[in-house]
Design an enzyme around this catalytic site. Structure first.
Site, PDB file in Angstrom:
ATOM      1  N   ASP A  43      28.463  44.981  55.878  1.00 54.65           N
ATOM      2  CA  ASP A  43      28.402  45.858  54.706  1.00 54.65           C
ATOM      3  C   ASP A  43      29.371  45.385  53.627  1.00 54.65           C
ATOM      4  OD1 ASP A  43      27.469  47.979  53.235  1.00 54.65           O
ATOM      5  OD2 ASP A  43      28.653  49.508  54.277  1.00 54.65           O
ATOM      6  N   HIS A  60      24.784  39.128  48.232  1.00 56.79           N
ATOM      7  CA  HIS A  60      23.891  38.917  49.383  1.00 56.79           C
ATOM      8  C   HIS A  60      23.828  37.429  49.747  1.00 56.79           C
ATOM      9  CE1 HIS A  60      22.912  43.068  49.318  1.00 56.79           C
ATOM     10  NE2 HIS A  60      22.167  43.045  48.239  1.00 56.79           N
ATOM     11  N   LEU A 154      23.757  30.971  72.745  1.00 58.10           N
ATOM     12  CA  LEU A 154      24.048  32.240  72.049  1.00 58.10           C
ATOM     13  C   LEU A 154      22.722  32.919  71.759  1.00 58.10           C
ATOM     14  CD1 LEU A 154      25.934  34.167  70.256  1.00 58.10           C
ATOM     15  CD2 LEU A 154      25.256  32.712  68.351  1.00 58.10           C
TER      16      LEU A 154
HETATM   17  C1  IPE Z   1      23.813  49.422  56.671  1.00 53.32           C
HETATM   18  O1  IPE Z   1      24.406  49.302  55.422  1.00 53.32           O
HETATM   19  C2  IPE Z   1      22.611  48.522  56.765  1.00 53.32           C
HETATM   20  C3  IPE Z   1      22.890  47.086  56.832  1.00 53.32           C
HETATM   21  C4  IPE Z   1      24.075  46.545  56.907  1.00 53.32           C
HETATM   22  C5  IPE Z   1      21.733  46.243  56.841  1.00 53.32           C
HETATM   23  P1  IPE Z   1      24.052  50.285  54.222  1.00 53.32           P
HETATM   24  O2  IPE Z   1      24.882  49.853  53.059  1.00 53.32           O
HETATM   25  O3  IPE Z   1      22.591  50.333  54.007  1.00 53.32           O
HETATM   26  O4  IPE Z   1      24.516  51.699  54.789  1.00 53.32           O
HETATM   27  P2  IPE Z   1      24.881  53.050  54.047  1.00 53.32           P
HETATM   28  O5  IPE Z   1      23.734  53.359  53.114  1.00 53.32           O
HETATM   29  O6  IPE Z   1      26.135  52.804  53.274  1.00 53.32           O
HETATM   30  O7  IPE Z   1      25.070  54.059  55.130  1.00 53.32           O
HETATM   31  C1  IPE Z   2      25.205  44.944  53.002  1.00 54.44           C
HETATM   32  O1  IPE Z   2      25.783  45.055  51.730  1.00 54.44           O
HETATM   33  C2  IPE Z   2      23.841  44.290  52.976  1.00 54.44           C
HETATM   34  C3  IPE Z   2      22.720  45.221  53.197  1.00 54.44           C
HETATM   35  C4  IPE Z   2      22.822  46.500  53.432  1.00 54.44           C
HETATM   36  C5  IPE Z   2      21.391  44.637  53.178  1.00 54.44           C
HETATM   37  P1  IPE Z   2      25.380  46.204  50.728  1.00 54.44           P
HETATM   38  O2  IPE Z   2      24.248  45.745  49.883  1.00 54.44           O
HETATM   39  O3  IPE Z   2      25.160  47.497  51.422  1.00 54.44           O
HETATM   40  O4  IPE Z   2      26.695  46.279  49.835  1.00 54.44           O
HETATM   41  P2  IPE Z   2      27.407  47.581  49.296  1.00 54.44           P
HETATM   42  O5  IPE Z   2      27.616  48.499  50.454  1.00 54.44           O
HETATM   43  O6  IPE Z   2      26.502  48.181  48.256  1.00 54.44           O
HETATM   44  O7  IPE Z   2      28.684  47.081  48.712  1.00 54.44           O
HETATM   45 MG    MG Z   3      26.314  49.073  51.938  1.00 61.11          MG
END
Ligand code: IPE
Ligand code: IPE
Ligand code: MG
Length: 268
Positions: A43, A60, A154
């Protein structure tokens, strides 16, 4: 006896504290058991980019590089199962352009990295709902699994279009159908049969779940499988995750005592 327990406690926490005091990230404790399965909620890509005035997609892209680093680190550290949460069932709520960017990056990752993963003995498993995915993505996911099926170094589990509740419901429907047509008795549905009906059939439950970016929630990740997992929350955004951070999280895991509902082995 009391003296002995104290010594064990000191040995368990001492080296980590010393390393932290010296300003170094603590790593795995030699001789202490490693987690068999580490699952990561990657995240903070968007916030990593926003901090730099960059578009979210750049976060990303850097997140994919962090995945590459993490796979190498898992191999180096000797972790046999690594799960990464790539796209949740709820991530479809994001703007279509961001969803398209994430789908594009998954395709790029599989196309660019599959050969190297295969050469390094990585077996790829995909968990999540396949139905409704674009045909080219579904085909790539299948190819990644089939080509690497016999690798043993792995197991890299990619949670894609994945939601823990949705996975449980799919398993319930499978089992309900088997009961309805008489192939399965209701009493045969135990922990083992239920686990085998999940996408993660054959994969041990995660011992350690790591979430980056400072958020402390599970966001529909491995709902059934994390019943007794240890959680480590890391303030860094996912694109900054590296070998040292991974090693420190494992050190933290090793300092925990897992009891599974029993009594402390350290209790005198
Ligand atoms: C969780 O992250 C999903 C992934 C890492 C793929 P999100 O950014 O979507 O989660 P929330 O919305 O903050 O709970
Ligand atoms: C995690 O990073 C990737 C996915 C959930 C696909 P985020 O896109 O959720 O990044 P934040 O949480 O908005 O910073
Ligand atoms: Mg996120």
């Amino acid at each position: 006896m009391a003296g002995e327990s104290e010594t064990v406690t000191l040995l368990g926490t001492g080296p980590a504290e010393t390393a932290q005091a010296a300003g170094k990230a603590a790593g795995p404790v030699p001789g202490a058991p490693l987690p068999t399965h580490v699952a990561i909620i990657m995240d903070g890509n968007g916030r990593w980019a926003a901090r730099r005035g960059l578009p979210r997609v750049e976060g990303h892209r850097r997140g994919v590089e962090a995945v590459r680093r993490t796979v190498r680190a898992a191999i180096d550290l000797g972790i046999p199962y690594l799960t990464v949460y790539g796209f949740s069932s709820e991530n479809w709520r994001r703007p279509p352009a961001e969803v398209a960017d994430l789908m594009g990056l998954l395709k790029l990752f599989v196309r660019r990295d599959l050969a190297e993963l295969h050469a390094n003995g990585v077996r790829v498993r995909i968990i999540g709902e396949r139905e409704g995915l674009a045909p080219d993505i579904a085909a790539l996911l299948r190819e990644a699994e089939e080509r690497t099926a016999h690798n043993t170094r792995l197991t890299l589990v990619v949670a894609f279009n994945y939601g823990g509740r949705q996975e449980i419901l799919r398993a319930v429907r499978t089992l309900a159908a088997a009961v309805a047509d008489g192939r399965l008795g209701p009493d045969a549905i135990g922990v083992e049969a239920f686990s085998a009906a999940l996408d993660t059939d054959g994969i041990p439950d995660p011992d350690l779940v790591i979430r980056t970016s400072g958020e402390q929630r599970v966001s529909n990740f491995l709902t059934w499988q994390t019943a007794y997992a240890e959680f480590v929350f890391i303030p860094d955004f996912w694109p900054d995750f590296d070998h040292a951070t991974f090693a420190a999280a494992i050190g933290e895991y090793q300092s925990r005592e897992r009891r599974f509902g029993g009594l402390s082995a350290r209790a005198g």
